[in-house]
Structures are given as C-alpha cells and as structure tokens.
Design a protein around this motif. Structure first.
Motif, PDB file in Angstrom:
ATOM      1  N   ALA A   1       2.543   7.618  11.931  1.00 48.39           N
ATOM      2  CA  ALA A   1       2.470   6.292  11.327  1.00 48.39           C
ATOM      3  C   ALA A   1       1.596   5.413  12.219  1.00 48.39           C
ATOM      4  CB  ALA A   1       3.854   5.677  11.188  1.00 48.39           C
ATOM      5  N   GLU A   2       0.796   4.547  11.600  1.00 53.62           N
ATOM      6  CA  GLU A   2      -0.058   3.624  12.354  1.00 53.62           C
ATOM      7  C   GLU A   2      -0.056   2.282  11.647  1.00 53.62           C
ATOM      8  OE1 GLU A   2      -4.415   3.493  14.534  1.00 53.62           O
ATOM      9  OE2 GLU A   2      -4.289   4.452  12.563  1.00 53.62           O
ATOM     10  N   VAL A   3       0.003   1.206  12.441  1.00 59.45           N
ATOM     11  CA  VAL A   3       0.030  -0.128  11.856  1.00 59.45           C
ATOM     12  C   VAL A   3      -0.466  -1.150  12.874  1.00 59.45           C
ATOM     13  CG1 VAL A   3       2.432  -0.527  12.599  1.00 59.45           C
ATOM     14  CG2 VAL A   3       1.495  -1.816  10.664  1.00 59.45           C
ATOM     15  N   TRP A   4      -1.069  -2.199  12.379  1.00 61.03           N
ATOM     16  CA  TRP A   4      -1.299  -3.413  13.170  1.00 61.03           C
ATOM     17  C   TRP A   4      -0.982  -4.599  12.264  1.00 61.03           C
ATOM     18  CZ3 TRP A   4      -5.143   0.206  12.228  1.00 61.03           C
ATOM     19  CH2 TRP A   4      -6.105  -0.122  11.264  1.00 61.03           C
ATOM     20  N   TRP A   5      -0.543  -5.692  12.877  1.00 62.50           N
ATOM     21  CA  TRP A   5      -0.120  -6.835  12.096  1.00 62.50           C
ATOM     22  C   TRP A   5      -0.395  -8.130  12.851  1.00 62.50           C
ATOM     23  CZ3 TRP A   5       2.991  -3.788  14.976  1.00 62.50           C
ATOM     24  CH2 TRP A   5       3.842  -4.396  15.915  1.00 62.50           C
TER      25      TRP A   5
ATOM     26  N   SER B   1      -6.560  -0.365   5.337  1.00 64.99           N
ATOM     27  CA  SER B   1      -5.268  -0.853   4.874  1.00 64.99           C
ATOM     28  C   SER B   1      -4.142  -0.185   5.656  1.00 64.99           C
ATOM     29  CB  SER B   1      -5.105  -0.546   3.379  1.00 64.99           C
ATOM     30  OG  SER B   1      -3.808  -0.897   2.932  1.00 64.99           O
ATOM     31  N   VAL B   2      -3.257  -0.991   6.236  1.00 62.92           N
ATOM     32  CA  VAL B   2      -2.121  -0.485   7.006  1.00 62.92           C
ATOM     33  C   VAL B   2      -0.878  -1.276   6.594  1.00 62.92           C
ATOM     34  CG1 VAL B   2      -3.458   0.299   8.995  1.00 62.92           C
ATOM     35  CG2 VAL B   2      -2.676  -2.081   8.921  1.00 62.92           C
TER      36      VAL B   2
ATOM     37  N   TYR C   1       0.332  -3.791  17.522  1.00 65.83           N
ATOM     38  CA  TYR C   1      -0.186  -2.515  17.029  1.00 65.83           C
ATOM     39  C   TYR C   1       0.699  -1.397  17.564  1.00 65.83           C
ATOM     40  CZ  TYR C   1      -2.972   1.768  17.046  1.00 65.83           C
ATOM     41  OH  TYR C   1      -3.396   3.059  16.881  1.00 65.83           O
ATOM     42  N   PHE C   2       0.895  -0.345  16.774  1.00 62.23           N
ATOM     43  CA  PHE C   2       1.440   0.884  17.341  1.00 62.23           C
ATOM     44  C   PHE C   2       1.080   2.076  16.474  1.00 62.23           C
ATOM     45  CE2 PHE C   2       5.180  -0.343  14.705  1.00 62.23           C
ATOM     46  CZ  PHE C   2       5.416   0.850  14.025  1.00 62.23           C
ATOM     47  N   ARG C   3       1.054   3.223  17.103  1.00 62.24           N
ATOM     48  CA  ARG C   3       0.987   4.494  16.392  1.00 62.24           C
ATOM     49  C   ARG C   3       2.055   5.401  16.998  1.00 62.24           C
ATOM     50  NH1 ARG C   3      -4.018   4.622  19.423  1.00 62.24           N
ATOM     51  NH2 ARG C   3      -3.945   6.131  21.133  1.00 62.24           N
ATOM     52  N   VAL C   4       2.739   6.136  16.135  1.00 60.15           N
ATOM     53  CA  VAL C   4       3.820   6.990  16.589  1.00 60.15           C
ATOM     54  C   VAL C   4       3.838   8.228  15.707  1.00 60.15           C
ATOM     55  CG1 VAL C   4       5.484   5.754  15.132  1.00 60.15           C
ATOM     56  CG2 VAL C   4       6.301   7.144  17.039  1.00 60.15           C
ATOM     57  N   GLY C   5       4.036   9.383  16.313  1.00 64.18           N
ATOM     58  CA  GLY C   5       4.034  10.607  15.529  1.00 64.18           C
ATOM     59  C   GLY C   5       4.600  11.772  16.310  1.00 64.18           C
ATOM     60  N   THR C   6       4.456  12.926  15.705  1.00 67.92           N
ATOM     61  CA  THR C   6       4.908  14.160  16.321  1.00 67.92           C
ATOM     62  C   THR C   6       4.123  15.313  15.720  1.00 67.92           C
ATOM     63  OG1 THR C   6       6.884  15.450  16.887  1.00 67.92           O
ATOM     64  CG2 THR C   6       6.745  14.599  14.642  1.00 67.92           C
ATOM     65  N   GLY C   7       4.088  16.444  16.422  1.00 66.91           N
ATOM     66  CA  GLY C   7       3.354  17.583  15.898  1.00 66.91           C
ATOM     67  C   GLY C   7       3.592  18.832  16.714  1.00 66.91           C
ATOM     68  N   VAL C   8       3.216  19.976  16.143  1.00 66.59           N
ATOM     69  CA  VAL C   8       3.348  21.273  16.798  1.00 66.59           C
ATOM     70  C   VAL C   8       2.021  22.003  16.696  1.00 66.59           C
ATOM     71  CG1 VAL C   8       5.814  21.444  16.319  1.00 66.59           C
ATOM     72  CG2 VAL C   8       4.169  22.364  14.667  1.00 66.59           C
ATOM     73  N   SER C   9       1.872  23.054  17.488  1.00 69.59           N
ATOM     74  CA  SER C   9       0.641  23.832  17.476  1.00 69.59           C
ATOM     75  C   SER C   9       0.902  25.241  16.972  1.00 69.59           C
ATOM     76  CB  SER C   9       0.036  23.891  18.881  1.00 69.59           C
ATOM     77  OG  SER C   9       0.680  24.874  19.662  1.00 69.59           O
TER      78      SER C   9
END
Length: 457
Positions: free
Chosen positions: A453-457, A405-406, A31-39
């Motif tokens: 992005a988020e996924v598990w497999w 669904s991922v 599993y992983f989730r990875v992202g970025t963002g600003v405020s």
C-alpha cells in the motif's frame, strides 16, 4: 511501548491544553508505503538493483517499509507578516529486518527513526516592492529544491541539510533563489589521500543559486542552478595549519578538504499528451560530483560526473497513463570512468474507475571502471558491463483513474534477469553476495511476489 512512542504520546498530550487555549491549528500530512513479499528462492522478498546504478525501478521492487509524518503550523499571521513552522519525522524498516524489529537508530540498526525536517519560513518581512513582496526567508533543517522522478524514486536535483535561504525574488523574467546548506561529512582526517592521527569531522557548506520560471515557449519553463561547495576541514591545534588545505587536483595536504562545483539545467514542458516532459542535465566536480543531496570533500577535482535524464508522463484519460524515463550518467575518477545507462517505463491501463493493470519494466546497464573495487577489494566486474532487466506485473486499486491517484493497494509479481558481471559486482570485500541481499547467489534470474500500500496526503 517503546520509549520513543512514549515520548511522542507525552508531547501530544502535553499539547492538547495549549490547543484548547487558541494555539494555531496544525496541518498534519505525510507519506508511507508498507508491504510484504517472498522470493522464489525462499525467504523474504529482496529488491533488484544493479550495483553501480543510482536508482532502481520501484514498483513491486521496494523491500522496506517507509514513512514521513509532517506537522506544519502558521504561528503568526498579522499586519502582512506570516511565520510558519514545518516539522517532519521519518521512519524506515527493511523487510529483511523483520516487521517487529526493535533496534532504532543504533549502528547496524534494523529500524531507523529521524527528525528529517524542522524549519521556519517568514513571508511579508522583506518589504512591499515588486521583487520582494512574495519572497520568503527560511532557516532550519529542510528538504530543499527536490526534483522527483516517480517510477525510480529519484531526485535529479536536490539539496538537504541545515541552512538558510531566500526564495521567490521576482525579477520580472523569472524568480531568483539562494540557499546555504551545510552538512557534516563522515570523511574525517583519518581517511582519504593523507592520513592524520586525529579524529574529527569536516563541515561542507554549499551555496546554491537558482533561477526558475524562465519562460521558453508556450507551456515551457527553464530552471538554471549553480552550486559551490566549500569544505572546512577539522583542524585541531595539534595539526600544522600553516600549509595549504588540499591541492584540488591531487588531494595533497590536509585530507578531505576539497571544494566542488555543480551546474544544473532543467526544462519542463507541459501539455504533452495530457502530461509533461522534464529534461534535466547536471554536471558536478570535486566535492559536488555526486550530484545528489550529499557532498564529499574527499573527492578531488579529477572527480567529474555528467548526468542527463528525460522523464515523460502522459495521461490519456480515462483509459491509459504512463511515465517513462531515460538516464545517462558518466562518472570519471582519477583516470577511470563508469558509465550508467537506464531506460524504463510504467504504463497502466484503467479497467474501471478504481481498478487498473500495471506493467513496470526497466533495463539498467553499468560499464564498470577498470579499477572497480567495492570495499577496497578488486572486483571481477572491473572493466566489464553489468546488466539487469526487471519486469513487474501488478493489479492496483486506487480512488480514480489517474497516474498519481492515491491511496493505492497493489498485488504484484516481479521477475528480474541479470548477467554474471552483475553478480561479480555484487560481491563485498569478504566475498559475500550483496546483490538482491544474496537471495539469488550464483543465479542470474529470480522472481518475487508481494503486496503493498502507498499513500500521501
């Protein structure tokens, strides 16, 4: 290349010749989730979570990269006996630390790496009777009995640690499971109601007994659990060990040696609008009153927690799906009490096979105890009620029009509003704002933008 990556690569290369010689195939998943963002206030995106609330509404509100890499293998499968090993490495990196942060596992580290699971399971070793033919033994470090609510990433019932157990004893009317899970607690003899001039750690062992698959009605099943946590305090020879360990009501005696009891009930009803409904109740006292995967022997019998959670998932394919959750938690500690309530939902509309619109909204409310004092400093939120409303709009691409669904690729904008009490509750002992990482200090609303992005497999 960092040392831990060199080590991992060396292990993989060393294992290739053995695979060629007929070693069992390895099942790789994770599993992983990875992202970025600003405020909107500038700087990196923080997460909005009300101080005192156990969870937050996660969609468009996760300010860290996180992953789990798992490798499992059947190492013996002969004559009806089957032995399987499970391993899992876990990593975590908050946005605020920077994507290229190198510190790993040290105090105050900006990145964390851990071997979270490594355990062995044996099936077909307990005889061929009806009760035991499908039962299994296990031992090692394991995530055990986890009951998950997706939209808040919350486990209403879970154990983890190092231990052993037996699972899936068939009683005819249901299945019986037993586990002993042991944790080393950071509360040592230098803290708590009695101070000792020594160092050391307590060991807390939890005996977990569970009945599952109890049929209640068509499509309905009940699980019941009873857990007893026993503290074994650190007692060097220099201490007087002739007296009692600790009074369970007052904590007098050797510090942080309190036991605990927790009971759980969970009912799952399938076939509800294409999905299911899960209703759970947990009640814990003393060392078990946190109702999570940790035990704290510094908590006396006066610590009690009642938690009720209802999670509904519906799937009206192919156009719509949703999960909604409501939570009530009442915690008492030595005459004071804290009440946390939460209500939220994540509806999604499938516009095409792969594209959907998502709304994720949740309201948290915490009635703080009259002696609320994070970090030991009396808080201006004591005796008052904090509120946080978080709302996210997202665009999501996924393989098919289903709730889980991922992989998923997401773009989102999140807005949150909170009251003055939430700001007061977020102040640490030094007066610095910790709520939303201090990004919106002195304000009562804020907005973030990001991708994930988020996924598990």
């Amino acid at each position: 290349m960092r040392p831990q990556l060199i080590t991992f690569s060396a292990l993989v290369l060393a294992g290739l010749p053995m695979l060629a010689q007929g070693m069992p195939p390895v099942d790789f998943h994770g599993y992983f989730r990875v992202g970025t963002g600003v405020s909107s206030a500038g700087g990196v995106m923080p997460a909005f979570a009300l101080p005192g609330a156990v969870t937050k509404y996660r969609f468009g509100n996760e300010a860290e990269n996180y992953g789990e890499l798992e490798a499992d293998a059947v190492v013996w499968d002969k004559d009806g006996a089957r032995f399987k090993v499970y391993t899992m490495a876990q990593f975590w990196n908050p946005y605020a630390s920077g994507a290229n942060a190198q510190s790993v596992g040290a105090s105050g580290a900006t990145r964390d790496f851990d071997m979270s699971q490594y355990w062995v399971e044996a099936k077909g070793v307990l005889g061929g009777s009806a009760a035991f033919k499908d039962a299994s033994l296990w031992a090692g470090k394991r995530y055990y009995n986890r009951h998950h609510v997706e939209i808040v990433d919350f486990y209403t019932w879970t154990n983890q640690g190092i231990g052993l157990g037996i699972e899936n004893i068939d009683l005819g009317f249901g299945k019986l499971h037993y586990a002993y899970i042991q944790t080393d607690n950071i509360n040592n003899l230098n803290s708590g109601p009695v101070t000792q001039s020594v160092t050391g750690r307590n060991v807390v062992g939890t005996h977990a007994l569970r009945l599952s698959d109890l049929k209640t009605n068509p499509g309905g099943a009940l699980s019941l659990g009873l857990e007893f946590a026993r503290a074994r305090p650190y007692r060097p020879d220099s201490l007087d060990t002739t007296g009692p360990a600790a009074d369970p009501a007052t904590g007098a005696g050797v510090a942080n040696a309190n036991n605990g009891v927790a009971i759980y009930l969970e009912h799952v009803q399938s076939g509800v609008l294409g999905g299911d409904n899960t209703f759970s109740i947990g009640y814990g006292t003393g060392a078990s009153s946190l109702l999570d995967n940790s035990t704290d022997p510094s908590l006396t019998r006066s610590s009690k927690t009642l938690r009720v959670v209802d999670a509904l998932t519906i799937a009206l394919a192919p156009a719509f799906a949703m999960q909604a959750v409501g939570t009530y938690q009442h915690r008492r500690d030595a005459g004071s009490s804290t009440v946390w309530t939460s209500l939220g939902a994540r509806p999604m509309w499938f516009m095409t096979k792969h594209f959907s619109l998502v709304l994720d909204a949740g309201l948290d409310r915490v009635e703080y105890a009259s002696d609320y004092a994070p970090g030991g400093t009396p808080s201006g939120a004591a005796g008052e009620t904090g509120r946080l409303l978080k709302t996210t709009l997202g665009l999501v691409w996924r393989p098919e029009p289903k709730f889980l669904s991922v992989p998923q690729i997401r773009l989102f904008v999140t807005n949150a509003g909170w009251n003055r009490v939430a700001n007061e509750a977020g102040l640490d002992a030094a007066g610095a704002q910790t709520f939303a990482n201090g990004t919106f200090a002195g304000k009562t609303s804020g907005t973030t933008y990001g991708a994930q992005a988020e996924v598990w497999w």
